[in-house]
Design a protein around this motif. Structure first.
Motif, PDB file in Angstrom:
ATOM      1  N   THR A  33       8.198  -9.848   1.116  1.00  0.00           N
ATOM      2  CA  THR A  33       9.155 -10.950   1.097  1.00  0.00           C
ATOM      3  C   THR A  33      10.124 -10.774   2.264  1.00  0.00           C
ATOM      4  N   ALA A  34      11.130 -11.619   2.326  1.00  0.00           N
ATOM      5  CA  ALA A  34      11.984 -11.688   3.522  1.00  0.00           C
ATOM      6  C   ALA A  34      12.591 -10.358   3.922  1.00  0.00           C
ATOM      7  N   ASP A  35      13.038  -9.554   2.939  1.00  0.00           N
ATOM      8  CA  ASP A  35      13.745  -8.315   3.263  1.00  0.00           C
ATOM      9  C   ASP A  35      12.876  -7.077   3.058  1.00  0.00           C
ATOM     10  N   GLN A  36      11.573  -7.246   2.954  1.00  0.00           N
ATOM     11  CA  GLN A  36      10.680  -6.129   2.665  1.00  0.00           C
ATOM     12  C   GLN A  36       9.801  -5.774   3.869  1.00  0.00           C
ATOM     13  N   ILE A  37       9.221  -4.560   3.791  1.00  0.00           N
ATOM     14  CA  ILE A  37       8.208  -4.141   4.752  1.00  0.00           C
ATOM     15  C   ILE A  37       6.982  -3.654   3.988  1.00  0.00           C
ATOM     16  N   LEU A  38       5.823  -3.853   4.571  1.00  0.00           N
ATOM     17  CA  LEU A  38       4.574  -3.351   4.007  1.00  0.00           C
ATOM     18  C   LEU A  38       4.169  -2.117   4.797  1.00  0.00           C
ATOM     19  N   ILE A  39       3.952  -1.015   4.084  1.00  0.00           N
ATOM     20  CA  ILE A  39       3.644   0.274   4.707  1.00  0.00           C
ATOM     21  C   ILE A  39       2.257   0.717   4.283  1.00  0.00           C
ATOM     22  N   ARG A  40       1.481   1.165   5.261  1.00  0.00           N
ATOM     23  CA  ARG A  40       0.219   1.832   4.971  1.00  0.00           C
ATOM     24  C   ARG A  40       0.503   3.321   4.927  1.00  0.00           C
ATOM     25  N   ASN A  41       0.423   3.911   3.739  1.00  0.00           N
ATOM     26  CA  ASN A  41       0.708   5.336   3.588  1.00  0.00           C
ATOM     27  C   ASN A  41      -0.366   6.165   4.281  1.00  0.00           C
ATOM     28  N   LYS A  42       0.083   7.148   5.050  1.00  0.00           N
ATOM     29  CA  LYS A  42      -0.848   8.059   5.714  1.00  0.00           C
ATOM     30  C   LYS A  42      -0.959   9.385   4.963  1.00  0.00           C
ATOM     31  N   PHE A  43       0.195   9.945   4.558  1.00  0.00           N
ATOM     32  CA  PHE A  43       0.232  11.193   3.796  1.00  0.00           C
ATOM     33  C   PHE A  43       1.201  11.027   2.626  1.00  0.00           C
ATOM     34  N   ALA A  44       0.911  11.713   1.527  1.00  0.00           N
ATOM     35  CA  ALA A  44       1.839  11.777   0.391  1.00  0.00           C
ATOM     36  C   ALA A  44       2.024  13.230  -0.003  1.00  0.00           C
ATOM     37  N   GLY A  45       3.222  13.572  -0.443  1.00  0.00           N
ATOM     38  CA  GLY A  45       3.515  14.927  -0.883  1.00  0.00           C
ATOM     39  C   GLY A  45       3.230  15.099  -2.365  1.00  0.00           C
ATOM     40  N   ILE A  46       2.717  16.268  -2.720  1.00  0.00           N
ATOM     41  CA  ILE A  46       2.410  16.582  -4.117  1.00  0.00           C
ATOM     42  C   ILE A  46       3.586  17.317  -4.744  1.00  0.00           C
ATOM     43  N   ASN A  47       4.044  16.806  -5.878  1.00  0.00           N
ATOM     44  CA  ASN A  47       5.125  17.435  -6.648  1.00  0.00           C
ATOM     45  C   ASN A  47       4.616  17.660  -8.063  1.00  0.00           C
ATOM     46  N   ALA A  48       3.869  18.742  -8.242  1.00  0.00           N
ATOM     47  CA  ALA A  48       3.138  18.943  -9.489  1.00  0.00           C
ATOM     48  C   ALA A  48       4.047  19.047 -10.704  1.00  0.00           C
ATOM     49  N   GLY A  49       5.205  19.686 -10.553  1.00  0.00           N
ATOM     50  CA  GLY A  49       6.116  19.816 -11.682  1.00  0.00           C
ATOM     51  C   GLY A  49       6.613  18.464 -12.160  1.00  0.00           C
ATOM     52  N   PHE A  50       7.120  17.673 -11.227  1.00  0.00           N
ATOM     53  CA  PHE A  50       7.597  16.337 -11.575  1.00  0.00           C
ATOM     54  C   PHE A  50       6.464  15.481 -12.121  1.00  0.00           C
TER      55      PHE A  50
END
Length: 336
Positions: A33-50
């Motif tokens: 929408t007007a104030d948004q951006i679309l991002i193609r994720n390249k990497f994500a971090g793993i937070n196993a505890g959370f």
């Protein structure tokens, strides 16, 4: 040309077992929408505890009803922008720390929630939010000074290895615990003054024999018996900061029967403090900027776990890998 659909990881139900709680969904690719951006994720971090705790419904400050999206930190590329967005252009590298925005191939978010970075590399995931937590926990909750003795548990992990470097930069003597020769090698390269491989040495014995003046500041990621040992060795006016308890993430909390904790603290005027980043949100912006400056100026280095994990389907394996303590540095998943 963008695809019409993309994949994301969701928690379909609450469960003590991460694998049985989750599902992979294919959903339509949204337009910003007007104030948004679309991002193609390249990497994500793993937070196993959370990840495991939220799939059990055990994160007190998050009230969720399944199904809900999973993952937090990600780095990627802006691929579309809304009509009113002025600070980003297509092709910008960005980092995000939006709950539910990590374990997915694309995300659409308000532009103000993204941070422009020099390059979409996995090292950024160690700085945001992991490194931010290390810095704020040490300085705000731990009131870290200089010329102190600082003990970092799980010191070769994603958070721990940043804490080691920050404590060294502040002019402190740093003890780091770890569980393998590979992790000990990393800590040696980072300048850790005393490395305790708990599979080869007893932490309590090392502290008794080598640190008669005890420990000024403990940065504890482990909990359990390690927490108990650290508590015993706090110095006068020592501080133990609990930033997690990975020893119990994969199990129910251990019932402990022993004298109340104030018997360990009172006569030394020592303290135990818990750290949770949402309660220190006012420090996030300045901590982020400082860490990025330290990284780009090569004053701190970032360790990325070398074991590759590719695609949404690999996330459960990565979570289990981290819970078992097999990692050296930050565990990440690559999407493309």
């Amino acid at each position: 040309m963008h695809p019409k659909t993309y994949k994301k990881l969701v928690a379909k139900q609450f469960s003590a077992d991460f694998q049985s709680a989750i599902a992979i969904e294919a959903v339509p690719l949204p337009s910003p929408t007007a104030d948004q951006i679309l991002i193609r994720n390249k990497f994500a971090g793993i937070n196993a505890g959370f990840d495991t705790l939220i799939c059990r419904g055990k994160i007190p400050y998050v009230d969720l009803t399944p199904p809900f999206d999973l993952g937090v930190e990600a780095v990627g590329e802006v691929v579309a922008i809304g009509a009113a967005v002025q600070d980003f252009t297509v092709g910008d590298a960005v980092a995000t720390t939006v709950r539910g925005g990590g374990y997915r191939e694309y995300q659409v978010i308000p532009a103000q929630l993204a941070v422009k970075v020099a390059e979409a590399i996995p090292e950024i995931l160690t700085l945001m939010p992991t490194g931010i937590s290390a810095l704020v926990a040490l300085e705000q909750a731990g009131e870290m000074q200089t010329q102190e003795t600082v003990l970092v548990t799980a010191a070769a992990g994603g958070t721990g290895h940043i804490a080691v470097q920050l404590a060294k930069l502040a002019g402190n003597h740093v003890i780091g615990t770890c569980g393998s020769a590979e992790k000990a090698q990393l800590l040696q390269e980072l300048g850790c003054d005393r490395i305790v491989n708990y599979r080869q040495e007893n932490l309590n014995a090392v502290l008794e024999q080598e640190y008669p003046n005890s420990i000024n500041l403990v940065f504890d990621c482990v909990g359990g018996s390690v927490f108990d040992t650290c508590l015993e060795h706090l110095a006068v006016r020592g501080r133990l900061v609990s930033i997690g308890f990975i020893s119990e993430y994969a199990s129910v909390p251990q019932v402990v029967s022993q004298p109340r904790i104030y018997h360990k603290l009172f006569w030394k005027a020592a303290s135990v403090r818990a750290f949770l980043m949402p309660h220190y949100a006012e420090h996030m912006g300045s901590a982020r900027d400082r860490l990025l400056d330290l990284f780009y100026s090569q004053k701190i280095s970032v360790a990325i776990n070398p074991t590759p994990f590719h695609g949404i389907e690999s996330i459960p394996l990565a979570v289990q890998y981290l819970l078992k303590g097999q990692n050296v540095g930050k565990v990440v998943v690559q999407f493309y």
